[in-house]
Design a protein around this motif. Sequence first.
Motif, short mmCIF file in Angstrom:
data_model
loop_
_atom_site.label_atom_id
_atom_site.label_comp_id
_atom_site.label_asym_id
_atom_site.label_seq_id
_atom_site.Cartn_x
_atom_site.Cartn_y
_atom_site.Cartn_z
N ARG A 155 0.82 -1.21 0.00
CA ARG A 155 0.00 0.00 0.00
C ARG A 155 0.85 1.27 0.00
O ARG A 155 0.57 2.22 -0.73
N THR A 156 1.91 1.29 0.80
CA THR A 156 2.73 2.51 0.90
C THR A 156 3.53 2.73 -0.37
O THR A 156 3.44 3.79 -1.01
N VAL A 157 4.31 1.74 -0.78
CA VAL A 157 5.13 1.88 -1.98
C VAL A 157 4.23 1.93 -3.21
O VAL A 157 4.49 2.67 -4.17
N GLY A 158 3.14 1.17 -3.21
CA GLY A 158 2.22 1.18 -4.34
C GLY A 158 1.62 2.55 -4.57
O GLY A 158 1.46 2.99 -5.72
N LEU B 68 -12.73 18.19 -2.25
CA LEU B 68 -11.79 17.38 -1.47
C LEU B 68 -12.23 15.93 -1.54
O LEU B 68 -13.39 15.62 -1.28
N ARG B 69 -11.29 15.06 -1.88
CA ARG B 69 -11.61 13.62 -1.95
C ARG B 69 -10.55 12.86 -1.15
O ARG B 69 -9.35 12.97 -1.42
N LEU B 70 -10.99 12.08 -0.18
CA LEU B 70 -10.11 11.31 0.70
C LEU B 70 -10.39 9.83 0.55
O LEU B 70 -11.54 9.42 0.34
N ALA B 71 -9.35 9.00 0.70
CA ALA B 71 -9.51 7.56 0.53
C ALA B 71 -8.77 6.80 1.62
O ALA B 71 -7.68 7.18 2.06
N HIS B 72 -9.38 5.70 2.03
CA HIS B 72 -8.74 4.73 2.92
C HIS B 72 -8.05 3.71 2.03
O HIS B 72 -8.66 3.14 1.13
N LEU B 73 -6.77 3.44 2.25
CA LEU B 73 -5.98 2.63 1.34
C LEU B 73 -6.07 1.13 1.60
O LEU B 73 -5.68 0.33 0.74
N TYR B 74 -6.60 0.72 2.74
CA TYR B 74 -6.53 -0.69 3.12
C TYR B 74 -7.89 -1.36 3.08
O TYR B 74 -8.92 -0.72 3.33
N TYR C 287 -3.58 -1.21 10.22
CA TYR C 287 -4.12 -0.16 9.37
C TYR C 287 -5.50 -0.46 8.80
O TYR C 287 -6.12 0.44 8.23
N SER C 288 -5.99 -1.68 8.91
CA SER C 288 -7.33 -1.99 8.39
C SER C 288 -8.38 -1.66 9.44
O SER C 288 -9.18 -2.51 9.85
N VAL C 289 -8.37 -0.42 9.88
CA VAL C 289 -9.27 0.05 10.94
C VAL C 289 -9.86 1.39 10.52
O VAL C 289 -9.38 2.04 9.58
N MET C 290 -10.91 1.79 11.22
CA MET C 290 -11.48 3.11 10.98
C MET C 290 -10.44 4.18 11.29
O MET C 290 -9.73 4.10 12.29
#
Length: 274
Positions: A108-111, A166-172, A180-183
Amino acid sequence: IRDFRTDWDLQVNQPIAGNYYPVNLGIYVQDSNMELSVLVDHSVGVSSLVDGQVELMLHRRLIHDDARGVGEALNETVCVAGSCEGLTIQGKLYLRIDPIGEGAKWRRTVGQELYSPLLLAFTEQDGDNLSNFQSSTFSGIDSSYSLPNNTALLTLQELYNGKVLLRLAHLYETGEDEDYSVMTSVELKKLFPNKKISNVTEMSLSANQERAEMEKKRLSWKVEGSTEETKVVRGGPVDPEKLVVELAPMEIRTFFIEFDSLLTVPEAEGHVAT
């Protein structure tokens, strides 16, 4: 999962084509102990046709039409000085091996850095006269604040009417990573520390209608058999006082933000990797 679809019983008559998938991030395989991850720098087709193997198609070239609607063979060529050769595609692949359950952080980070790299821009100076050179700066976030490691800022754009998109995304994904797979949450006041936010309106993903109106028009489908559906977790409404946006795993939320005074931001969309 090879030869499998979640919504219907798949009758396999194309064991290779039916198991290829388009990917713009990467692919990974795992056993009981380790994960093998491969990231790509552009969209490719991928598959795992044999246990323990991954296969990536950098370019697809056909001599005959594949009867998929194009009506011609996918046989792209490049001609130079009267000599024509098949189109050559080059790219970079990034490989990593991790203990099971640890690979998602790297993917997720490097991607995100590969998919949305930072672009360097330089202002023009007056010839060789460095004394008149003025550095251009812009800051739109509190110096003491940073986005959560599982969150990405997809879009920050000033619109013609002074509103900011503004557009925000959860990566996981859910269950992808223990940490990181949390709210998670983003504080809008710290994203725009020098402006007073007067109104926040949540929009549909494409920002062409308010989310509340879209939800009212959502169709209710009649489903045969079991009516039990997996409950989808989503972030709650944005409190107008706290101005905190919640993001559930894999959730993308879009907002129109209004200020008491206009905010100056870059005209083009910005992609920021965290």
